[in-house]
Design a protein around this motif. Structure first.
Motif, PDB file in Angstrom:
ATOM      1  N   ILE A   1       0.998  -1.256  -0.077  1.00 28.97           N
ATOM      2  CA  ILE A   1       0.028   0.027   0.122  1.00 28.97           C
ATOM      3  C   ILE A   1       0.887   1.400  -0.187  1.00 28.97           C
ATOM      4  N   VAL A   2       1.841   1.100   0.831  1.00 24.26           N
ATOM      5  CA  VAL A   2       2.695   2.451   0.963  1.00 24.26           C
ATOM      6  C   VAL A   2       3.420   2.446  -0.297  1.00 24.26           C
ATOM      7  N   ALA A   3       3.960   1.688  -1.024  1.00 26.78           N
ATOM      8  CA  ALA A   3       4.567   1.610  -2.365  1.00 26.78           C
ATOM      9  C   ALA A   3       3.510   2.202  -3.303  1.00 26.78           C
ATOM     10  N   ARG A   4       2.391   1.949  -3.451  1.00 25.50           N
ATOM     11  CA  ARG A   4       1.302   2.328  -4.259  1.00 25.50           C
ATOM     12  C   ARG A   4       1.171   3.952  -4.213  1.00 25.50           C
ATOM     13  N   LEU A   5       0.989   4.167  -2.970  1.00 21.60           N
ATOM     14  CA  LEU A   5       0.665   5.548  -2.593  1.00 21.60           C
ATOM     15  C   LEU A   5       1.860   6.606  -2.788  1.00 21.60           C
ATOM     16  N   GLU A   6       3.161   5.908  -2.720  1.00 20.18           N
ATOM     17  CA  GLU A   6       4.413   6.741  -3.078  1.00 20.18           C
ATOM     18  C   GLU A   6       4.285   6.878  -4.446  1.00 20.18           C
ATOM     19  N   ARG A   7       4.069   6.094  -5.375  1.00 16.34           N
ATOM     20  CA  ARG A   7       4.182   6.124  -6.650  1.00 16.34           C
ATOM     21  C   ARG A   7       3.315   7.167  -7.275  1.00 16.34           C
ATOM     22  N   GLY A   8       2.198   7.508  -6.610  1.00 18.47           N
ATOM     23  CA  GLY A   8       1.283   8.670  -6.779  1.00 18.47           C
ATOM     24  C   GLY A   8       0.336   8.306  -8.283  1.00 18.47           C
ATOM     25  N   ASP A   9       0.369   7.067  -8.412  1.00 18.22           N
ATOM     26  CA  ASP A   9      -0.586   6.835  -9.892  1.00 18.22           C
ATOM     27  C   ASP A   9      -1.961   6.226  -9.550  1.00 18.22           C
ATOM     28  N   VAL A  10      -2.344   6.371  -8.447  1.00 17.88           N
ATOM     29  CA  VAL A  10      -3.561   5.993  -8.029  1.00 17.88           C
ATOM     30  C   VAL A  10      -4.479   7.281  -8.006  1.00 17.88           C
ATOM     31  N   ALA A  11      -5.771   6.956  -8.392  1.00 16.88           N
ATOM     32  CA  ALA A  11      -6.997   7.932  -8.297  1.00 16.88           C
ATOM     33  C   ALA A  11      -7.173   8.395  -6.906  1.00 16.88           C
ATOM     34  N   LEU A  12      -7.548   9.664  -6.504  1.00 18.57           N
ATOM     35  CA  LEU A  12      -7.867  10.109  -5.159  1.00 18.57           C
ATOM     36  C   LEU A  12      -8.817   9.322  -4.388  1.00 18.57           C
ATOM     37  N   ASP A  13      -9.915   8.648  -4.949  1.00 15.96           N
ATOM     38  CA  ASP A  13     -10.816   7.942  -4.255  1.00 15.96           C
ATOM     39  C   ASP A  13     -10.260   6.688  -3.916  1.00 15.96           C
ATOM     40  N   GLN A  14      -9.615   6.120  -4.739  1.00 12.66           N
ATOM     41  CA  GLN A  14      -8.821   4.760  -4.423  1.00 12.66           C
ATOM     42  C   GLN A  14      -7.686   5.070  -3.625  1.00 12.66           C
ATOM     43  N   SER A  15      -6.795   6.112  -3.301  1.00 12.84           N
ATOM     44  CA  SER A  15      -6.027   6.558  -2.626  1.00 12.84           C
ATOM     45  C   SER A  15      -6.391   6.528  -0.999  1.00 12.84           C
ATOM     46  N   ILE A  16      -7.760   7.248  -1.076  1.00 12.93           N
ATOM     47  CA  ILE A  16      -8.272   7.300   0.474  1.00 12.93           C
ATOM     48  C   ILE A  16      -8.665   5.864   0.954  1.00 12.93           C
ATOM     49  N   GLU A  17      -9.100   4.990  -0.260  1.00 10.62           N
ATOM     50  CA  GLU A  17      -9.754   3.785   0.329  1.00 10.62           C
ATOM     51  C   GLU A  17      -8.273   2.856   0.881  1.00 10.62           C
ATOM     52  N   ILE A  18      -7.331   2.870   0.048  1.00  9.87           N
ATOM     53  CA  ILE A  18      -6.176   2.257   0.379  1.00  9.87           C
ATOM     54  C   ILE A  18      -5.419   2.764   1.402  1.00  9.87           C
ATOM     55  N   TYR A  19      -5.407   3.761   1.807  1.00 10.38           N
ATOM     56  CA  TYR A  19      -5.020   4.653   2.834  1.00 10.38           C
ATOM     57  C   TYR A  19      -5.534   4.298   4.075  1.00 10.38           C
ATOM     58  N   GLU A  20      -6.967   3.986   4.139  1.00  7.90           N
ATOM     59  CA  GLU A  20      -7.864   3.731   5.143  1.00  7.90           C
ATOM     60  C   GLU A  20      -7.572   2.084   5.494  1.00  7.90           C
ATOM     61  N   ARG A  21      -7.455   1.390   4.468  1.00  9.36           N
ATOM     62  CA  ARG A  21      -6.904  -0.005   4.499  1.00  9.36           C
ATOM     63  C   ARG A  21      -5.676   0.117   5.461  1.00  9.36           C
ATOM     64  N   GLY A  22      -4.707   0.772   4.922  1.00  8.48           N
ATOM     65  CA  GLY A  22      -3.236   0.748   5.744  1.00  8.48           C
ATOM     66  C   GLY A  22      -3.460   1.186   6.994  1.00  8.48           C
ATOM     67  N   GLU A  23      -4.424   1.988   7.378  1.00  7.91           N
ATOM     68  CA  GLU A  23      -4.454   2.480   8.603  1.00  7.91           C
ATOM     69  C   GLU A  23      -4.813   1.227   9.698  1.00  7.91           C
ATOM     70  N   ALA A  24      -6.040   0.496   8.987  1.00 10.81           N
ATOM     71  CA  ALA A  24      -6.302  -0.690   9.838  1.00 10.81           C
ATOM     72  C   ALA A  24      -5.255  -1.700   9.915  1.00 10.81           C
ATOM     73  N   LEU A  25      -4.532  -1.839   8.845  1.00  6.05           N
ATOM     74  CA  LEU A  25      -3.525  -2.870   8.859  1.00  6.05           C
ATOM     75  C   LEU A  25      -2.303  -2.378   9.906  1.00  6.05           C
ATOM     76  N   LYS A  26      -2.193  -1.107  10.040  1.00  8.87           N
ATOM     77  CA  LYS A  26      -0.984  -0.644  10.828  1.00  8.87           C
ATOM     78  C   LYS A  26      -1.592  -0.827  12.353  1.00  8.87           C
ATOM     79  N   LYS A  27      -2.780  -0.614  12.698  1.00 12.77           N
ATOM     80  CA  LYS A  27      -3.373  -0.997  14.092  1.00 12.77           C
ATOM     81  C   LYS A  27      -3.211  -2.284  14.303  1.00 12.77           C
ATOM     82  N   HIS A  28      -3.763  -3.100  13.338  1.00 14.72           N
ATOM     83  CA  HIS A  28      -3.691  -4.437  13.486  1.00 14.72           C
ATOM     84  C   HIS A  28      -2.118  -5.095  13.957  1.00 14.72           C
ATOM     85  N   CYS A  29      -1.265  -4.604  13.347  1.00 12.21           N
ATOM     86  CA  CYS A  29       0.262  -4.904  13.438  1.00 12.21           C
ATOM     87  C   CYS A  29       0.365  -4.374  14.737  1.00 12.21           C
ATOM     88  N   GLU A  30       0.133  -3.296  15.155  1.00 20.13           N
ATOM     89  CA  GLU A  30       0.321  -2.663  16.720  1.00 20.13           C
ATOM     90  C   GLU A  30      -0.176  -3.615  17.756  1.00 20.13           C
TER      91      GLU A  30
END
Length: 86
Positions: A27-56
């Motif tokens: 997810i981080v790699a996709r977001l860093e590339r910057g080639d994802v549409a805004l709506d999809q960026s928001i969705e995968i960012y939210e998924r990333g937040e859930a993953l981060k909390k799960h890892c913690e």
């Protein structure tokens, strides 16, 4: 945009730590590339937040289970104590 953005996202609670970290790195790699549409960026960012909390959560649980081995004067194991029990 839907009223529940994570409704379609799979639950992360069943993922192992390694699987969650792997997905988070992708997810981080996709977001860093910057080639994802805004709506999809928001969705995968939210998924990333859930993953981060799960890892913690998994790391905290593992940390709570770790015990430090106590050695006697001869250097042989004499028992265990909590990691922060100093």
């Amino acid at each position: 945009m839907t009223s529940t953005p994570n409704a379609a996202a799979p639950d992360v609670s069943g993922l192992s730590f390694e699987a969650a970290v792997d997905e988070l790195e992708k997810i981080v790699a996709r977001l860093e590339r910057g080639d994802v549409a805004l709506d999809q960026s928001i969705e995968i960012y939210e998924r990333g937040e859930a993953l981060k909390k799960h890892c913690e959560t998994l790391l905290n649980a593992a940390e709570n289970r770790i015990e430090k081995i106590r050695l006697d004067r001869a250097g042989k194991p004499a028992g265990v104590e909590p990691l922060d029990g100093e």
